[in-house]
Write an enzyme that holds these catalytic residues in place. Sequence first.
Site, mmCIF file in Angstrom:
data_model
loop_
_atom_site.group_PDB
_atom_site.id
_atom_site.type_symbol
_atom_site.label_atom_id
_atom_site.label_comp_id
_atom_site.label_asym_id
_atom_site.label_seq_id
_atom_site.Cartn_x
_atom_site.Cartn_y
_atom_site.Cartn_z
ATOM 1 C CG HIS A 169 1.585 -1.389 1.359
ATOM 2 N ND1 HIS A 169 2.088 -2.643 0.882
ATOM 3 C CD2 HIS A 169 2.048 -2.008 2.736
ATOM 4 C CE1 HIS A 169 2.537 -3.305 1.377
ATOM 5 N NE2 HIS A 169 2.612 -3.011 2.461
ATOM 6 C CB CYS A 210 6.030 -2.794 9.326
ATOM 7 S SG CYS A 210 7.849 -1.323 8.861
#
Length: 331
Positions: free
Chosen positions: A217, A250
């Site tokens: 990822h 994030c």
Amino acid sequence: MAWDGRKGEPTMLNLPKRIYIKEVGPRDGLQIEKTFVPTATKIEMIDRLSQCGFADIQSAAFVHPKAVPNMADAEKVLAGITRQPGVEYSALVPNLRGFQRAAAAGVKRVELTLSATDSHNINNMNMTTEQSIKMIEQCLNSGLDVDLIVGLAVTFGCPFEGVPTFSRLKFVLDQLSAMGIKAVGLGDTSGVATPLQVYNTTSRLLDAYPDINFFFHPHNTHGNAMANVFAAMQAGITHFDSSVAGLGGCPYAPGASGNIATEDLVDTMNEMDIETGIDIDRLLDTARFVREALGHSDSATLRAGKISDLSVEERSLIQRSLTLCRVSWSI
């Protein structure tokens, strides 16, 4: 080709003939947006992606709406999409409550996220890594008919603690392996990984845990995402996460930028004759829709077009660059 510095002889690198891409734009791509993305836009985004050839679209996160406001309508999104045969509409969850919500919404594949470091796990989920591991065990023992995979955030670097040691990764993965977890994502959550680090870490993990299917990822904070993908492929990884239009980030990793743009990844693989199963033209149409809906993107292919659309001279330069991506030096 790779060059052996001792002999000066070229050899081919060990690259796969096919890779598998999970599209995470509807979840990772939208979670960081500062304004709420309308439910109808999310549904259309997923419906468009469903026509592109993906086998897995991470469509939502079942989290507390105060933590990630853009995921507050997860149930409505999953209920509103037009499901296509052969497409898994998966979701991300942080805990047992999210797992139960996802199952109730009809999700059959759930990624439960935890962090390799306590500091990031506490910031992200208000519990330690070991507490998250116990939460995974509760999900496995819940009796719900859901395929559970795990995403291991900050595998390659934590904004609070730096690079986790390999022994720390083993501490987490030993427990996941003992529980029977068969798929684990290695997250470069802050986008700080380098190709050599990715190659060395993934190689060691693949050797240490042959029963776990690892996927990568990557985030593109420092512009290394594509190079890191090549390093992971060279180590033996064939499953990758990416986000349409290069969206993402994030909320609990300061400075982290978006995922690698799916269209950049697919276009590059096409030029290297590595199969993805993704229709690049439909994907680009979707990326344009997303860019128009949100007002921004981070995608080289959106800016410059497909490599195959370039002139002969431009293609020659690109092909030369891609060849360099295949080159390594042995000492």
